[in-house]
Motif scaffolding. Structure first.
Motif, PDB file in Angstrom:
ATOM      1  N   THR A 308       0.817  -1.215   0.000  1.00 55.86           N
ATOM      2  CA  THR A 308       0.000   0.000   0.000  1.00 55.86           C
ATOM      3  C   THR A 308       0.852   1.266   0.000  1.00 55.86           C
ATOM      4  OG1 THR A 308      -1.510  -1.276   1.371  1.00 55.86           O
ATOM      5  CG2 THR A 308      -2.026   1.038   1.083  1.00 55.86           C
ATOM      6  N   ASP A 402      -5.591  -2.737  -6.762  1.00 50.15           N
ATOM      7  CA  ASP A 402      -5.156  -3.553  -5.636  1.00 50.15           C
ATOM      8  C   ASP A 402      -5.789  -4.936  -5.742  1.00 50.15           C
ATOM      9  OD1 ASP A 402      -3.823  -4.198  -3.351  1.00 50.15           O
ATOM     10  OD2 ASP A 402      -5.238  -3.223  -1.983  1.00 50.15           O
ATOM     11  N   GLU A 403      -5.056  -5.940  -5.330  1.00 46.07           N
ATOM     12  CA  GLU A 403      -5.552  -7.315  -5.374  1.00 46.07           C
ATOM     13  C   GLU A 403      -6.093  -7.615  -6.768  1.00 46.07           C
ATOM     14  OE1 GLU A 403      -4.849  -9.048  -2.832  1.00 46.07           O
ATOM     15  OE2 GLU A 403      -4.571  -7.535  -1.280  1.00 46.07           O
ATOM     16  N   GLY A 553      -6.720  -7.363   2.621  1.00 46.11           N
ATOM     17  CA  GLY A 553      -6.337  -6.018   3.028  1.00 46.11           C
ATOM     18  C   GLY A 553      -6.537  -5.582   4.460  1.00 46.11           C
TER      19      GLY A 553
HETATM   20 MG    MG Z   1      -2.939  -4.837   0.427  1.00 52.85          MG
END
Ligand code: MG
Ligand code: ADP
Length: 697
Positions: A308, A402-403, A553
Motif C-alpha cells: 500500500t 489492488d488485489e 487487506g
Molecule cells: Mg494490500
C-alpha cells in the motif's frame, strides 16, 4: 434452418436447444468446440493410467442372473455378470418404494436388458473400496452390447462433459458423435499456417476435433489436445505480441519529475523506514513513471509486505506533478480501509482524497464527480464504481489496482481505457510465476517485494477442533488481543452466507458471553460495515465474526487469532490471505483452521497452509491445484479461458507458441500475408470484440 444449426441433430428440438444455450452452445461449430471436461478409461484390461480414476470399475460380461430382490423399505434389483475369464461381479440398483402410486414397473428396462446370457457393459463404483475387482458395484451407466450406440460409451476412452441439468453424458456423447459426422466438421477451417503445422507436427483441425472427443488411443488424445492447446496459446500470445508492439511506440505525452514536495514529508511522517525491497520497487515504478512510455507494471508481494505505501508513493509522485491518480480495490471494506489509511498518512500534506463506491450517497457522489472533473481531488479510492461511465477525470494519469487477481480482465482494461495512455500499476499477493506472467501479458513488467517489514513473527498455523480454536480465542482476548472467526461463503451467495453467519453469530454470543462480539458480512449497508470495522479497529469489540469479506487487506494490528471455519471450503490463496489478517503487530499470532469434511484436495490445502508461510510457494501450489485461469481471474470473465490448453501442464507447448509468435510477427507484423488470413480473422473474432486494448485493424 442453417446447416450449422443444432436442431439439425436428431433429438434436438427447441427444449434441448435451450439447454445447450446454457452451455453457450448455439451452433454445431460451438458444439464441436465444447471439449470434454475429463475422460474415463473404459477400455478393458488396460493398465491403469492418468485418465482413469482408480475407483472406476468397467466390466463387460454375460448375465448369469438378474432379478428383483425382496426388501422392506426400498426396491432392489440385482444382476450377476461373468466375463470371459470367469470373473464375476454383482450389480445393484436401488429405487425408492412409492406406495400405491407408480403405474409401471421401475425395473422394467433392467429386466429387459439383464436377461440371462445377454452381454452388457457396466460402469460403476465398487460398493466396497477394499474389494476393488471384487464382486459388488453400484452401477452408474450400463450398455447392452446389442445397443448400436454402445461403442460410444464403453470399451473405449470415453469423454465426460461438464453439463447442465437435463442433459446426460450419454445423450451428449450421442449428439457429439452425430455432429462429428456432419459437414460442419469438414468445413472446419484450418487457421494455423501450414508451415507451423509442419514444424510442430500438429494434427489438422478436423482431425484434432475428432480426437479430442472420441480418441482411439491415449496417443491420439494427447496429439489432439496438443494441437488445440497450441492454437489457443498461439492466438493469445499473438494478441499480446501485437499489443506489445503497439504500446512500445506509444508515447504518453507527459512526464513526471521528482519534486519531493510531498514525498519527503510523507516519508518523514510514515513512522517507519521502507524496507530495501520496497525502496527497490519504488525505484522501478518511478523509473517507469518518468519514462515517455505508459507504465504497465505488476507489483507482487506477499500478504503484509507493504504494497500500500509503495502504491501511495507513486500516487504522491503523480500529485506532486499535478496529476490525479485512482486506486481501485475489489471490496468496499478494503476501499474504505485504504481511504482511512491514506487520510492518516496524508493528514498534514494537504492532499485531497475521496472515496467512491456503490454505496456512496447520491449527494456526496455528485460532489465527488464534480470535484474529480474539476481536478480538485488528487487521489481517489474506490471499487468498480470508479470505472463507470459517469466518472470523468480532469487529468487522471495513474491507476492502481489492488488485489488485481480479484478483478476480471475486462475490468482491468476498462480502467485503462479511461485514458488510453494511463500508467497502470497492478498489485497482487497471489503471484503468477514470472515466466507465465511474461508469456501471458507480453508487455508486463514485474516488480517483487521479497521481504516482510522487520519484526514480524511467523504466524502459528494449525488445524484443530472448534473447541480448541475457541479456547485460544478466549485466551488471547483475555490478554487484551482481538480475534476473527470466519465462515465460508455458501453456494457463492452472499445472502445465504449472511444468514448462516448471523445464526453462528447468535450461537457464538453464548459461547463467549464475557466478550464483545460484532458481525460483518456483505449484505450489510456501507455505514454498518464502516461502523463495525471502525469499532474493531478501535478495540471497542473483541471478536469479529465474518464472511470472507474481510479476506483482503484488512489491517488491525491488535488482532492475533484467525479462526477459519470449514477451512476445506477455501482455496489456498484465500486461506493465505485470511491468515495475513493477523500477525501484523508485535504480538505472536495464530491461525487455526477448523475443517469439517476432508476430501483429499481439501486436506492437501489445509496441510500446505499449515506447513508453508511463503505466499509465493502457496501461489504455485494453488495454480497446480486450481489451474491458472481461475487465478488470473479470467475464468469468470470468460474472455481468456483456455479450453484445451493448461498453462501449468502444457509448458512445452506454451514455449513453442511464444517462439512461433515471435517468428510470425517478425515476418509478417500485421498478419497481412494470405497464409495468415484465417488466423488473423480468428484473432479478431476472439479478441477485438471484447478486448479494447488491441487494435488489429
Ligand atoms: Mg494490500
Ligand atoms: P499488503 O502488501 O498485504 O497490502 P500492507 O500494505 O497492508 O500490506 O502493509 C501491511 C502493514 O505493514 C501495514 O500496517 C503497513 O503500515 C505496514 N508496513 C508497511 N511497510 C512497512 C515497513 N517498511 N516497516 C514497517 N511496517 C510497514
Amino acid at each position: 434452418m442453417t446447416k450449422n444449426s443444432l436442431q439439425y441433430l436428431k433429438g434436438v428440438g427447441p427444449a434441448k436447444a435451450k439447454l445447450f444455450e446454457k452451455l453457450e452452445i448455439s451452433t454445431l461449430t460451438d458444439l464441436l468446440h465444447y471439449y470434454p471436461r475429463t475422460y474415463q478409461d473404459r477400455r478393458l484390461n488396460q493398465p491403469p493410467n492418468d485418465y482413469n480414476s482408480s475407483q472406476l470399475t468397467v466390466f463387460k460380461g454375460r448375465v448369469l442372473n438378474g432379478r428383483e430382490v425382496p426388501a422392506r423399505s426400498v426396491l432392489i434389483f440385482k444382476a450377476v455378470l461373468e466375463d470371459e475369464k470367469g470373473r464375476q461381479i454383482e450389480c445393484t440398483w436401488f429405487k425408492k418404494r412409492m406406495f400405491g402410486r407408480f403405474r409401471f414397473d421401475p425395473f422394467y428396462q433392467l429386466k429387459k436388458d439383464f436377461k440371462i446370457n445377454a452381454e452388457v457393459w457396466v460402469i460403476g463404483r465398487p460398493e466396497n473400496r477394499n474389494n476393488f475387482f471384487g464382486d459388488k458395484i453400484n452401477v452408474d451407466e450400463y450398455y447392452p452390447i446389442s445397443d448400436p450406440q454402445c461403442a460410444l460409451h464403453a470399451g473405449r476412452i470415453t469423454p465426460v462433459y461438464a453439463l447442465t441439468e437435463g442433459l446426460t453424458n450419454k445423450q451428449f456423447r450421442q449428439f457429439m458423435h452425430e455432429a462429428l459426422q456432419t459437414d460442419t466438421l469438414n468445413k472446419e477451417p484450418e487457421i494455423l499456417p501450414p508451415s507451423l503445422l509442419q514444424k510442430r507436427k500438429l494434427l489438422g483441425s478436423a482431425q484434432a476435433l475428432k480426437g479430442i472427443h472420441f480418441p482411439g488411443s491415449l496417443t491420439e488424445l494427447d496429439a489432439a489436445k496438443a494441437r488445440l492447446a497450441y492454437e489457443e496459446f498461439l492466438l493469445l500470445a499473438t494478441a499480446w505480441g501485437i499489443k506489445r508492439t503497439q504500446t512500445k511506440v506509444l508515447e504518453k505525452g507527459y512526464r513526471y519529475t521528482l519534486k519531493r514536495t510531498l514525498l519527503t514529508p510523507f516519508r518523514q511522517n510514515l513512522g517507519f523506514d521502507f524496507t530495501n525491497s520496497q525502496k527497490h520497487v519504488i525505484n522501478e515504478i518511478f523509473r517507469d513513471l518518468q519514462s515517455p512510455r505508459p507504465m504497465n507494471r505488476l507489483l507482487q508481494g506477499d500478504v503484509g509486505s507493504g504494497k500500500t505505501v509503495v502504491a501511495l508513493s507513486a500516487m504522491l509522485l503523480a500529485a506532486e506533478n499535478g496529476y490525479q491518480s485512482a486506486l481501485m480495490a475489489p471490496t468496499e471494506i478494503l476501499a474504505e480501509q485504504h481511504f482511512i489509511t491514506f487520510g492518516k498518512l496524508l493528514k498534514s500534506l494537504g492532499v485531497k482524497t475521496a472515496i467512491l463506491t456503490s454505496s456512496t450517497k447520491a449527494a456526496a457522489k455528485k460532489k465527488i464527480l464534480k470535484e474529480l472533473a474539476e481536478g480538485k481531488i488528487q487521489i481517489i479510492v474506490g471499487t468498480h464504481s470508479l470505472i463507470q461511465d459517469d466518472v470523468q477525470f480532469a487529468n487522471l494519469r495513474l491507476a492502481v489496482i489492488d488485489e488485481q487477481h480479484r478483478f476480471g480482465v475486462r475490468q482491468r482494461s476498462l480502467l485503462k481505457e479511461k485514458t488510453a495512455k494511463l500508467d497502470l500499476l497492478t498489485m497482487t499477493a497471489t503471484p503468477i510465476p514470472r515466466t507465465l506472467a511474461l508469456a501471458f501479458y507480453g508487455d508486463l513488467e514485474v516488480s517483487t517485494i521479497s521481504e516482510l517489514p522487520p519484526g514480524r513473527q511467523p504466524i502459528k498455523t494449525e488445524s484443530a477442533t472448534e473447541k480448541l480454536a475457541f479456547m485460544r480465542v478466549a485466551q488471547e482476548v483475555q490478554n487484551g488481543r482481538q480475534a476473527y472467526i470466519v465462515y465460508p461463503l455458501i453456494e457463492e451467495s452472499e445472502k445465504i452466507s449472511a444468514k448462516a453467519v448471523s445464526e453462528e453469530f447468535e450461537k457464538l454470543k453464548t459461547v463467549f458471553p464475557q466478550f464483545k462480539l460484532a458481525m460483518l458480512h456483505g449484505q450489510m449497508s456501507q455505514e454498518e460495515k464502516e461502523a463495525v470495522m471502525a469499532d474493531f479497529a478501535a478495540h471497542k469489540t473483541d471478536i469479529l465474526v465474518a464472511t470472507p469479506v474481510i479476506e483482503v487487506g484488512i489491517d488491525v494490528k491488535n488482532a492475533t487469532v484467525m479462526v477459519i471455519e470449514n477451512a476445506e471450503r477455501f482455496g489456498l490463496a484465500s486461506l493465505h490471505q485470511l491468515r495475513g489478517r493477523v500477525g501484523r503487530g508485535e504480538h505472536e499470532s495464530y491461525c487455526i483452521l477448523v475443517p469439517q469434511h476432508t476430501g483429499s484436495v481439501a486436506k492437501e490445502r489445509v496441510d500446505i497452509i499449515c506447513r508453508t508461510s511463503d505466499g509465493f510457494k502457496i501461489g504455485e501450489r494453488d495454480m497446480q491445484l486450481r489451474g491458472p485461469g481461475e487465478i488470473l481471474g479470467t475464468r469468470q470473465s470468460g474472455e481468456l479461458e483456455f479450453k484445451a490448453g493448461d498453462f501449468f501442464k502444457d509448458r512445452d507447448i506454451l514455449t513453442w507458441a511464444i517462439q512461433d509468435r515471435d517468428e510470425l510477427l517478425s515476418q509478417d507484423p500485421s498478419l497481412s500475408q494470405p497464409q495468415h488470413a484465417l488466423f488473423k480473422a480468428r484473432l479478431i473474432e476472439l479478441y477485438e470484440k471484447n478486448w479494447h486494448l488491441i487494435d488489429l485493424s
